[in-house]
Write an enzyme that holds these catalytic residues in place. Structure first.
Site, PDB file in Angstrom:
ATOM      1  N   HIS A  33       0.879  -1.170   0.000  1.00 33.22           N
ATOM      2  CA  HIS A  33       0.000   0.000   0.000  1.00 33.22           C
ATOM      3  C   HIS A  33       0.915   1.218   0.000  1.00 33.22           C
ATOM      4  O   HIS A  33       1.655   1.445   0.965  1.00 33.22           O
ATOM      5  CB  HIS A  33      -0.925  -0.018   1.221  1.00 33.22           C
ATOM      6  CG  HIS A  33      -1.955  -1.111   1.141  1.00 33.22           C
ATOM      7  ND1 HIS A  33      -2.389  -1.825   2.226  1.00 33.22           N
ATOM      8  CD2 HIS A  33      -2.634  -1.605   0.065  1.00 33.22           C
ATOM      9  CE1 HIS A  33      -3.296  -2.712   1.836  1.00 33.22           C
ATOM     10  NE2 HIS A  33      -3.462  -2.605   0.531  1.00 33.22           N
ATOM     11  N   GLU A  76       1.638   3.536   2.928  1.00 32.96           N
ATOM     12  CA  GLU A  76       2.139   2.976   4.187  1.00 32.96           C
ATOM     13  C   GLU A  76       3.662   2.875   4.063  1.00 32.96           C
ATOM     14  O   GLU A  76       4.206   1.888   3.550  1.00 32.96           O
ATOM     15  CB  GLU A  76       1.473   1.621   4.436  1.00 32.96           C
ATOM     16  CG  GLU A  76      -0.025   1.783   4.670  1.00 32.96           C
ATOM     17  CD  GLU A  76      -0.835   0.500   4.553  1.00 32.96           C
ATOM     18  OE1 GLU A  76      -2.074   0.588   4.524  1.00 32.96           O
ATOM     19  OE2 GLU A  76      -0.232  -0.585   4.472  1.00 32.96           O
ATOM     20  N   HIS A  87       3.078  -3.716   6.272  1.00 26.69           N
ATOM     21  CA  HIS A  87       2.069  -2.657   6.106  1.00 26.69           C
ATOM     22  C   HIS A  87       2.153  -1.654   7.251  1.00 26.69           C
ATOM     23  O   HIS A  87       3.042  -1.724   8.094  1.00 26.69           O
ATOM     24  CB  HIS A  87       0.671  -3.278   6.062  1.00 26.69           C
ATOM     25  CG  HIS A  87       0.410  -4.056   4.812  1.00 26.69           C
ATOM     26  ND1 HIS A  87      -0.426  -3.605   3.809  1.00 26.69           N
ATOM     27  CD2 HIS A  87       0.900  -5.240   4.388  1.00 26.69           C
ATOM     28  CE1 HIS A  87      -0.435  -4.495   2.830  1.00 26.69           C
ATOM     29  NE2 HIS A  87       0.353  -5.498   3.160  1.00 26.69           N
ATOM     30  N   GLU A 110       1.845  -5.251  10.509  1.00 24.15           N
ATOM     31  CA  GLU A 110       1.426  -3.851  10.585  1.00 24.15           C
ATOM     32  C   GLU A 110       2.403  -3.164  11.523  1.00 24.15           C
ATOM     33  O   GLU A 110       2.506  -3.538  12.690  1.00 24.15           O
ATOM     34  CB  GLU A 110       0.006  -3.752  11.148  1.00 24.15           C
ATOM     35  CG  GLU A 110      -1.051  -4.480  10.342  1.00 24.15           C
ATOM     36  CD  GLU A 110      -1.499  -3.716   9.104  1.00 24.15           C
ATOM     37  OE1 GLU A 110      -1.206  -2.499   9.015  1.00 24.15           O
ATOM     38  OE2 GLU A 110      -2.140  -4.334   8.230  1.00 24.15           O
TER      39      GLU A 110
HETATM   40 ZN   LIG Z   1      -1.689  -2.006   4.090  1.00 22.51          ZN
END
Ligand SMILES: [Zn+2]
Length: 503
Positions: free
Chosen positions: A91, A94, A226, A323
């Protein structure tokens, strides 16, 4: 916490030898500056690194660039040397993952040059591929957006330049697998060939490039990085009951995946901290689900078409999704702190590619590719219904926790072969080598071995991971040790509880 984590995972890792990066500028690395940094690293470490690009460019024509690290043989898969990868910035907005992976690139090069023991060992025994950005087009868009109250817009640049969310764009292998699960002996791995995967409609060029990459290198372990929360997420990502947006959807390797996720979260200073501030300041409900800093993907929220599950179900690679923080696009001055927070976890996770067993399947000196390696966990008595296949050179890699297993190898044209194995993983120790020499089915059938008998001398730290993780022991005492670094108490409890737990 570090000591507890090290003991808990039975790998004996204490990263007291982590070192400071020299001459590394933290900040927003645009596309050209990423290329410059990779090229400079390659010049500094030419013997252990190689830069390459994936087969296809992004929508806007940028290269999807990878830097590979390994001692002696960059550019070549070597039998017995497992392949690992990190993919960042899928992404585009990010950005923490992109920055920490660039720092990791510099760290590996510097560590090797300075003869750091762990980095040297890793690079001698592993082939590591790092793609700092899978979505450089999205990064450009996100970077161009102004901040409001210090923050960039939440979604701008997340998708690729055609507004495709790359982590929803992979072939939907979960649905297929859930159908196979209902069939007796249904396919449980490699459920899609490369051609079938590529014929999936609406693939973005970035997704297509990654799919070809996954099939061209026999990856064993990886992570997809991410931002926007702080947790290690493991398969499956999609609910078995598609109507449910949140449902724990365990894979056959659930115990192993939870271990892998913890091998990251417990080495991060705050990911597994139950007292940390939730990301959503308005009252995020995630923390109870994020015990130990990990979550099953579908339990958090169901995702179809993700990259993580595609790795697991369509190739031999085990992948988790990380994350790395609440803020997707922090200020450049904050990025050094993110690197320091993630450095030990990033390194520790790479070591996990060496757990379990590996070997070569052959028959009278001839390599046997595409042999199926099946595993029965003799400790629990149950098969792990997820097989791996031997690669083109006959080699295979099977990540496993400590314990007793029966390994069964099946290949067309040969009698099946079985072997009893006790896995005992240790830090800086390669996976146990278990080779197979198959007998062609045109020959006389070999005599069967005796059934495997589980060893009673398991290593409590890792051998009964499932029991441990779910046990009273872990729940009551784990957090105490975690919070106090009280290794002596941990050791004492381990000894007195060994007979209580029954191992
Ligand atoms: Zn992401």
């Amino acid at each position: 916490m570090r000591l507890f984590a090290a003991v808990f995972f039975g790998l004996g890792v204490v990263f007291c030898r982590a070192f400071e990066l020299k001459n590394f500028n933290f900040g927003d690395h645009g596309y050209n500056s990423v290329l410059t940094l990779l090229n400079e690293t390659n010049k500094l470490c030419p013997d252990i690194s190689r830069i390459y690009s994936l087969d296809e460019k992004t929508v806007e024509g940028r290269d999807l660039v990878v830097i590979e690290f390994t001692a002696d043989t960059p550019g070549t898969h070597v039998v017995g040397k497992p392949e690992f990868k990190y993919v960042g910035n899928m992404h585009g907005n990010e950005v923490v993952s992109r920055e920490v992976l660039l720092a990791l690139v510099a760290y590996l090069c510097q560590g090797y040059r300075e003869k750091n023991k762990e980095v040297t060992w890793l690079l001698q025994k592993t082939r590591i591929h790092i793609m700092p950005s899978m979505n450089p087009d999205g990064w450009e868009l996100a970077n161009s957006r102004p901040r409001k109250n210090g923050k960039k817009p939440w979604l701008d640049g997340r998708a690729n330049a055609n507004n495709v969310d790359l982590n929803r764009n992979f072939p939907e292998v979960d649905k297929l697998e859930y159908k196979y699960e209902k069939l007796k002996d249904g396919l449980n791995n490699h459920i899609m060939t490369l051609n079938k995967a590529l014929s999936t409609p609406h693939l973005a060029p970035e997704t297509r490039a990654v799919i070809k990459w996954l099939y061209s290198i026999p990856f064993v372990l990886s992570s997809n990085l991410h931002g926007g929360d702080l947790v290690a997420n493991y398969p499956y990502d999609e609910s078995r009951d598609y109507s449910k947006t949140s449902q724990y959807s365990a894979s056959p390797d659930d115990v192993l995946f939870r271990y892998l996720a913890k091998s990251y979260s417990k080495f991060h200073p705050s990911m597994s901290d139950p007292m940390r501030t939730p990301c959503d300041m308005s009252g995020d409900q995630d923390l109870p689900e994020f015990k130990d800093g990990i979550t099953n993907g579908a339990k958090w929220y169901s995702v179809a078409g993700g990259m993580q599950d595609f790795n697991y179900l369509a190739t031999n690679c085990f992948e988790i999704t990380l994350e790395l923080g609440c803020n997707k696009f922090p200020y450049p001055k904050e990025e050094k702190k993110y690197w320091e927070d993630n450095r030990e976890a990033l390194v520790n996770y790479m070591f996990q590619v060496h757990i379990g067993i590996k070997g070569v399947v052959e028959s009278n000196g001839k390599k046997v590719p595409n042999a199926t390696i099946k595993v029965i966990n003799m400790t629990s008595g149950s098969p792990i219904k997820h097989d791996v296949l031997s690669g083109k050179l006959g080699d295979y890699y099977r990540l496993l926790m400590n314990g007793d297993y029966k390994i069964r190898v099946v290949a067309d044209g040969y009698y099946p072969e079985e072997r009893c194995v006790t896995v005992s993983n240790k830090h800086m120790k390669e996976a146990q080598v278990v080779d197979f020499n198959l007998t062609p089915s045109s020959s006389k059938e070999p005599e069967r071995r005796n059934d495997c008998v589980p060893s009673r001398q398991l290593d409590l730290d890792g051998g009964m991971e499932q029991k441990l993780q779910d046990s009273l022991y872990d729940r009551i005492y784990g957090d105490y040790v975690y919070n106090t670094n009280d290794y002596q108490l941990y050791d004492y409890l381990k000894r007195i509880l060994r007979p209580v737990i029954g191992i």
